[in-house]
Design a protein around this motif. Structure first.
Motif, mmCIF file in Angstrom:
data_model
loop_
_atom_site.group_PDB
_atom_site.id
_atom_site.type_symbol
_atom_site.label_atom_id
_atom_site.label_comp_id
_atom_site.label_asym_id
_atom_site.label_seq_id
_atom_site.Cartn_x
_atom_site.Cartn_y
_atom_site.Cartn_z
ATOM 1 N N ALA A 80 35.040 -35.339 -15.140
ATOM 2 C CA ALA A 80 34.139 -34.207 -15.383
ATOM 3 C C ALA A 80 34.905 -32.971 -15.844
ATOM 4 N N HIS A 81 34.330 -32.244 -16.794
ATOM 5 C CA HIS A 81 34.874 -30.944 -17.183
ATOM 6 C C HIS A 81 34.250 -29.832 -16.359
ATOM 7 N N ALA A 82 33.000 -30.026 -15.963
ATOM 8 C CA ALA A 82 32.337 -29.027 -15.130
ATOM 9 C C ALA A 82 31.533 -29.725 -14.046
ATOM 10 N N LEU A 83 31.517 -29.120 -12.866
ATOM 11 C CA LEU A 83 30.707 -29.645 -11.768
ATOM 12 C C LEU A 83 29.721 -28.567 -11.357
ATOM 13 N N ILE A 84 28.453 -28.948 -11.293
ATOM 14 C CA ILE A 84 27.446 -28.016 -10.817
ATOM 15 C C ILE A 84 27.069 -28.456 -9.402
ATOM 16 N N LEU A 85 27.377 -27.606 -8.443
ATOM 17 C CA LEU A 85 27.053 -27.925 -7.047
ATOM 18 C C LEU A 85 25.778 -27.156 -6.694
ATOM 19 N N VAL A 86 24.744 -27.898 -6.385
ATOM 20 C CA VAL A 86 23.422 -27.279 -6.197
ATOM 21 C C VAL A 86 23.010 -27.295 -4.725
ATOM 22 N N TYR A 87 22.414 -26.177 -4.275
ATOM 23 C CA TYR A 87 21.731 -26.184 -2.974
ATOM 24 C C TYR A 87 20.361 -25.550 -3.171
ATOM 25 N N ASP A 88 19.552 -25.628 -2.127
ATOM 26 C CA ASP A 88 18.179 -25.125 -2.186
ATOM 27 C C ASP A 88 18.131 -23.843 -1.361
ATOM 28 N N ILE A 89 17.813 -22.715 -1.988
ATOM 29 C CA ILE A 89 17.861 -21.426 -1.278
ATOM 30 C C ILE A 89 16.835 -21.350 -0.131
ATOM 31 N N SER A 90 15.921 -22.296 -0.091
ATOM 32 C CA SER A 90 14.917 -22.268 0.982
ATOM 33 C C SER A 90 15.216 -23.324 2.046
ATOM 34 N N CYS A 91 16.434 -23.847 2.030
ATOM 35 C CA CYS A 91 16.745 -24.938 2.962
ATOM 36 C C CYS A 91 18.184 -24.827 3.444
ATOM 37 N N GLN A 92 18.353 -24.219 4.604
ATOM 38 C CA GLN A 92 19.673 -23.951 5.164
ATOM 39 C C GLN A 92 20.601 -25.177 5.199
ATOM 40 N N PRO A 93 20.103 -26.339 5.655
ATOM 41 C CA PRO A 93 21.025 -27.490 5.729
ATOM 42 C C PRO A 93 21.687 -27.828 4.390
ATOM 43 N N THR A 94 20.983 -27.588 3.271
ATOM 44 C CA THR A 94 21.592 -27.928 1.983
ATOM 45 C C THR A 94 22.739 -26.962 1.678
ATOM 46 N N PHE A 95 22.673 -25.773 2.266
ATOM 47 C CA PHE A 95 23.772 -24.809 2.112
ATOM 48 C C PHE A 95 24.913 -25.163 3.052
ATOM 49 N N ASP A 96 24.552 -25.576 4.259
ATOM 50 C CA ASP A 96 25.573 -25.924 5.253
ATOM 51 C C ASP A 96 26.429 -27.106 4.795
#
Ligand SMILES: Cc1cc2nc3c(=O)[nH]c(=O)nc-3n(C[C@H](O)[C@H](O)[C@H](O)COP(=O)(O)OP(=O)(O)OC[C@H]3O[C@@H](n4cnc5c(N)ncnc54)[C@H](O)[C@@H]3O)c2cc1C
Ligand SMILES: Nc1nc2c(ncn2[C@@H]2O[C@H](COP(=O)(O)OP(=O)(O)OP(=O)(O)O)[C@@H](O)[C@H]2O)c(=O)[nH]1
Ligand SMILES: [Mg+2]
Lengths: 202, 500
Positions: A80-96
């Motif tokens: 990969a040249h770029a990685l997009i790491l996504v989380y959901d701003i309305s869902c804390q566990p996806t940020f954790d």
């Protein structure tokens, strides 16, 4: 032969349900798919964009967030040249979980990979992670940061175009070898993939 | 693997409106020297097999008389269901003495009208001879009776870490004896080779009732003529296959499957080459289907298309032993396809449910195309550069013919084997005449074979004289073999060889 100068591989990762597939479909097809099901394995597609008269081909790899569907995805990080790491701003566990994702990225991806943190679903009014928290996290880990809504089409185009522009800049300043149309004619094997990735992917 | 069985059971209510072979193909006439079955014969069979081994009820006979594609229908009054090789032997001795013709039948999934009677031949169903005799996990061989269903053998072999060396869409119904008799090819031939190499032994009952036992199962055995090979692709005309020994490869521990969208057939061919070069020893299948096939499975069977719209779709599968190695190779392969622009869009998985969903799309094409009409189906081996051309040729040729709904192509592109399909609302004589012998002529002219893997059966027998890839001397040799093994011509008459 096709007339494009740059070819970059962009891989999206992040927890299940954060909206990776919706971001990709918004960008590649201009729509927000109703009832989008979980991705199993990896979906990939080509999207050609133009920046200042240069044609750039983006290979976009949309991976599965669910652990059990991810068996062979690790191989796909490497080049990969770029990685997009996504989380959901309305869902804390996806940020954790971001630190877990970063660990995986450290382990499998090239050290030169461009990393972008994306907080998706900003159209929702039940936000759990304030913008500055996401920003801080990105800064601490040397990542670009952007908030998006695949649903409302906010910042989606910008996300991919900025990545394309940044990668093009890097490539121009010799970080990445140029995609050379002439060498492709002699040998269909492309040489765009960064040197460090090439030596690692058999 | 854990693939879901596709039940191929079809409804056969009163022949499903299928015309009798004798009516639809009036050029074929019943061989006068063959006897007609009488009550005394039925009684004799009941003594040999018990009442449950003999079926004579009208409603039950329909399914045995009608083929899977519903293009031929025989008029047999009797179905025999032996349970042992000795019973098959007794039946054949009796038929030989009485000059009664026999049509051996396996899963009845054959696509060339070979598995059902043409007139009143007795159906010899092998379904009750379905024991898996033994497995040698070291040598990697399985001994089984002819009536074993392919999928059942595969499931059994999984316990030993083995698999059958071939796989086809009909796996839930077709039988090992039928596979041997048609020399079935299938989806994995590109990797594991044909039954010519993987059939290590055969047990067969000859026309006179003698039991020929070549079941030692040695991988190497040069003691005289290779008799087992005689039954490969013999389509029931040389003997009744009652058992087989098959060489089985190791079940892979890492499997990946990619589905690719392509917009031009030349890209399919470069992708095939790329797959061989990069995936190399892990490549286990390389299949293609066109947009018409994808539309058929999507619209008629409700299967969800895995990608956006494209002219062609390929399935490329790997069988490997190390997930890391497998994944790396697959990644390198896909990278290259995307870089050179041959592939626009795709998906790859190693999750069984997803792989199964992708395979269903490929395996159920024939089912979808034949679902609510009549399907003209051709199974051609062609040089790769000619592979898809005949689809365009037939589309042009049938343009003005209203009854012809679609022309489509799919198949084992890795093996140069195209399945050409013409879909119509119902059987139509005009379409038949537009297709045959035109397609066979075209195929011959372009260096192909008119039967890649489905066989000759009834449908192509009358064309054998002209189009058998191997020419005149081969036909006379085939006849000599047939006469030596079946002097009264009671084994699957009207099939394979053209009328003398
Ligand atoms: C959905 C679908 C997909 C298919 N895919 C493929 C494919 O990929 N590759 C391929 O090669 N074929 C394919 N076929 C065709 C068919 O499944 C094969 O030809 C299969 O090998 C037939 O097996 P069967 O048991 O159904 O035989 P049947 O249809 O019952 O018989 C086929 C022929 O063999 C003879 N026969 C059957 N059993 C015996 C026996 N024990 N002794 C002597 N003669 C016997 C019959 O008389 C007949 O001539 C497909 C069919 C369907 C419906
Ligand atoms: N409100 C809102 N919902 C979104 C947005 N993006 C995605 N969704 C919803 O979130 C759910 C999951 O979206 P996907 O795109 O399938 O998520 P994913 O990250 O690809 O999930 P996996 O494939 O399982 O890894 C779906 O119900 C989408 O409709 C967004 O921007 N706003
Ligand atoms: Mg997804």
């Amino acid at each position: 032969m096709e007339d494009y100068k740059f070819l970059f591989k962009v891989v999206l990762v992040g927890n299940a349900g954060v909206g990776k597939t919706c971001l990709v479909r918004r960008f590649t097809q201009g729509l927000f798919p109703p009832g989008q099901g979980a991705t199993i394995g990896v979906d990939f597609m080509i999207k050609t964009v133009e920046i200042g008269n240069e044609k750039i081909k983006l290979q976009i790899w949309d991976t599965a967030g669910q652990e059990r569907f991810r068996s062979i995805t690790q191989s796909y990080y490497r080049s990969a040249h770029a990685l997009i790491l996504v989380y959901d701003i309305s869902c804390q566990p996806t940020f954790d979980c971001l630190t877990d994702w970063l660990r995986e990225i450290e382990e499998y991806a090239s050290s030169k990979v461009l990393r972008v943190l994306v907080g998706n679903k900003i159209d929702r009014d039940d936000r759990e992670i304030p913008t500055h928290v996401g920003e801080d996290f990105a800064q601490r880990h040397n990542m670009y940061y952007l908030e998006t809504s695949a649903k409302e089409s906010d910042n989606v185009e910008r996300l991919f175009m900025q990545i394309a522009a940044e990668l093009m800049e890097q490539a121009r300043s010799k970080e990445l070898p140029r995609y050379d149309i002439n060498s492709q004619n002699i040998n269909r094997r492309t040489t765009t993939i960064g040197d460090s990735c090439c030596s690692r992917s058999s | 693997m854990g693939r879901v069985a596709i039940s191929l059971a079809r409804r056969y209510y009163s022949g499903g409106g299928v015309a009798l072979t004798a009516d639809r193909y009036p050029w074929v006439t019943r061989a006068p020297h063959l006897s007609r079955i009488e009550d005394k014969h039925v009684a004799a069979f009941e003594r040999l097999l018990g009442p449950s081994g003999v079926i004579t009820e009208e409603e039950q006979l329909d399914g045995y008389n009608t083929d899977w594609l519903k293009m031929v229908r025989g008029q047999s009054k009797v179905v025999l269901r032996p349970k042992t090789v000795e019973e098959v032997s007794a039946v054949m001795r009796s038929c030989s003495e009485g000059k009664l013709a026999v049509c051996p039948q396996g899963g009845n999934t054959g696509l060339v009208g070979g598995s059902v009677p043409v007139f009143d031949e007795i159906v010899l169903s092998m379904s009750l001879m379905n024991n898996i005799i033994k497995v040698d996990p070291v040598g990697g061989n399985v001994w089984c009776e002819a009536g074993c269903v392919l999928e059942a053998v595969n499931t059994h072999l999984e316990k030993f870490g083995l698999m059958m060396p071939y796989d086809l869409g009909a796996k839930g119904s077709c039988q090992v004896g039928g596979n041997v008799s048609t020399c079935a090819g299938g989806l994995r031939l590109v990797r594991y080779g044909s039954l010519n190499a993987n059939l290590l032994g055969v047990q067969a009952v000859l026309a006179n009732g003698d039991i020929l036992d070549c079941m030692s199962g040695h991988r190497k055995d040069n003691t005289g003529y290779h008799l087992r090979q005689l039954f490969l692709g013999a389509e029931g005309t040389l003997g009744i296959v009652t058992g087989a020994v098959i060489s089985c490869p190791t079940l892979p521990t890492s499997v990946s499957l990619a589905c690719l969208g392509l917009d031009d057939f030349s890209k399919v061919l470069t992708t095939l080459r790329t797959s061989k070069r990069i995936l190399c020893e892990t490549l286990s299948s390389c299949e293609v289907m066109d947009d018409t096939c994808m539309d058929a499975v999507a619209n008629k069977l409700g299967l969800k298309p895995p990608l956006g719209s494209h002219k062609f779709y390929m399935l490329v599968e790997t069988h490997a032993s190390n997930p890391q190695h497998d994944g790396d190779k697959m990644d390198a392969f896909l990278q290259e396809l995307l870089a050179c622009g041959d592939v626009e869009d795709g998906t790859v998985a190693s999750e069984p449910s997803k792989m199964n969903a992708l395979w269903q799309i490929r395996e159920r094409i024939t089912e979808a195309l034949s679902r609510d009409g009549y399907l003209y189906k051709y199974d051609l081996s062609l040089p790769h550069e000619k592979f898809y051309e005949i689809v365009h040729v037939m589309r042009n040729r049938l343009r003005g013919v209203k009854a012809a709904k679609t022309v489509s192509g799919f198949g084992h592109v890795g093996d140069g084997n195209l399945h050409l399909n013409v879909e119509a609302d119902a059987f139509d004589q005009e379409i038949l005449e537009m297709c045959e012998p035109f397609i066979f002529d075209w195929t011959q002219k372009n260096g192909g074979s008119i039967s890649a893997e489905h066989g000759i059966g009834f449908k192509k027998a009358k064309f054998m004289g002209k189009y058998a890839a191997t020419g005149k001397a081969s036909l006379s040799t085939m006849r000599a073999i047939k006469t030596a093994l079946d002097p009264n011509g009671i084994l699957n008459p009207y099939k394979v060889l053209p009328p003398a």
